[in-house]
Design an enzyme around this catalytic site. Sequence first.
Site, PDB file in Angstrom:
ATOM      1  CE  LYS A  79     -50.170 -12.510-107.514  1.00  0.00           C
ATOM      2  NZ  LYS A  79     -50.851 -11.564-106.610  1.00  0.00           N
ATOM      3  CB  SER A 160     -53.061 -14.007-104.323  1.00  0.00           C
ATOM      4  OG  SER A 160     -52.736 -12.728-104.836  1.00  0.00           O
ATOM      5  CB  SER A 184     -52.429 -10.254-102.870  1.00  0.00           C
ATOM      6  OG  SER A 184     -53.487 -11.140-102.666  1.00  0.00           O
TER       7      SER A 184
HETATM    8  N1  GLN Z   1     -56.868 -12.445 -99.705  1.00  0.00           N
HETATM    9  C1  GLN Z   1     -57.659 -11.487-100.395  1.00  0.00           C
HETATM   10  C2  GLN Z   1     -58.669 -12.186-101.269  1.00  0.00           C
HETATM   11  O1  GLN Z   1     -58.726 -13.350-101.227  1.00  0.00           O
HETATM   12  C3  GLN Z   1     -56.811 -10.539-101.161  1.00  0.00           C
HETATM   13  C4  GLN Z   1     -56.332 -11.078-102.447  1.00  0.00           C
HETATM   14  C5  GLN Z   1     -55.531 -10.096-103.227  1.00  0.00           C
HETATM   15  O2  GLN Z   1     -55.123  -9.053-102.715  1.00  0.00           O
HETATM   16  N2  GLN Z   1     -55.331 -10.417-104.486  1.00  0.00           N
HETATM   17  O3  GLN Z   1     -59.393 -11.572-101.981  1.00  0.00           O
END
Ligand code: GLN
Length: 494
Positions: A79, A160, A184
């Site tokens: 990532k 994400s 995420s």
């Molecule tokens: N979708 C969540 C956010 O937008 C979680 C993102 C994440 O876990 N990095 O914050």
Amino acid sequence: MTDLTKLGVAAIRSGVASGEFTAVEVATAFNANVAAAKALNAFIVETPEKAIEAARAVDSDRAAGKPLGKMAGVPIGMKDLFATEGVQTTAASHILEGFVPTYESTVSANLWKAGAGMLGKLNLDQFAMGSSNETSYFGNVISPWRRNDGSNAALAPGGSSGGSSSAIAARLCPAATGTDTGGSIRQPAAFVGISGIKPTYGRCSRWGIVAFASSLDQAGPMARDVRDCAIMLEAMAGFDPKDATSLDLPVPEWEAGLSGDLRGKKVGIPREYRLDGIDEDIAAMWDNGIAWLKDAGAEIVEISLPHTKYALPAYYIIAPAEASSNLARYDGVRYGLRDLPDGAGLQDMYAATRAAGFGAEVRRRIMIGTYVLSAGFYDAYYTQAQKVRALIARDFEAAWAQCDLILAPTAPSAAFGLGEKTSDPLAMYLNDVFAVPASLAGLPAMSVPGGLDKQGLPLGLQIVGKALDEQGVLNAGLAIEERAGFTAEAEKWW
Ligand code: GLN
């Protein structure tokens, strides 16, 4: 020869160790899939030469009779939130475009030490803020999955870690790193029919990972099955003196401890997660999950997590608050982009760089975060959210008096179409409703495939465990995997 890109981590490791095929052959096969899948936009940077270089080292170690690491010969996707020495690291942002770290994150270094190789840097939501990959500066990742209605609508791979999920589901890599601040790892895994685990907060070092919300951020593996996740988590985890929140504990042998026998375990079903109007396919999958765990020997008990409905609002105060502080460092002086208008002073340069360098969602979070931390509103929002966070952690503590693990859906829906939620941030945030409580409480949580919905799209089941009980979580994941018989794959169109 069999198509090596059909193999997972465990199968690659053992095939390389036994000499059935070489690590270079594996890396070559995955490099070819990566090169042929530009339509998915899963990678920001491809590093085929790095994958080959690592594979050569493994092959020569094997020839020399040297011991091989846990991930020997396994090429993975990284990532693009993990700093990789000499390879651009952007967090999918414009402000970090061109930033080439001179150091390696602890987690990626651990993986290279274990014999893994890097296929490239995976796309994600900008600074990991998002649930669909649509906030990436480098364009959204597309899921390899399509609905069975013939519409061919492009679907979100989740977020994400959507580059990670899409790449694994499309067999561009057997496994990838993810990070999970509020879902995420789990939500993208659910959206594409793979597995992923967020370990207990502190298991994996945060050193060298671009910070979003430091009290929540955790790295973890995403892979095709539970065993592969266990192997990779062992390689990633471990104490790191460079991260003050790293847990100084030995890394358990999760792979050796895998067992789908759940006799003696109690699994809690949280009443509050049965939302009004819950999607009927999600509800049916959850019922199947309950039946599978019963079949594996677990006792099912109904539990209550009474503060669940406050988790999402608390998360969307705490995460932006921490983000606004963490992202203050991007000022045009030290990293990446610099926007210096003619005759401008230092303050103008900060402002111009930040305005040009951050995407709309990141700017929204910085503004919300700054607002909730400002003198007049701190107590009303931030302090209040911290109190709610404590209550949510207490809910789980109370639940552990009745059960060892918790089973719930990972997300309230299957993958949605790209563009379907972009105009309504609240609808997007709602997708995290089941994922965020475990994040706020710092607990290990995993998503495994639970079946397909009526549109032919994957759905995920989530298992949450007590702090440090990754083994319990993985074992319940295995019990589900053994019974779900999930073999569906996206039909290749890219
Ligand atoms: N979708 C969540 C956010 O937008 C979680 C993102 C994440 O876990 N990095 O914050």
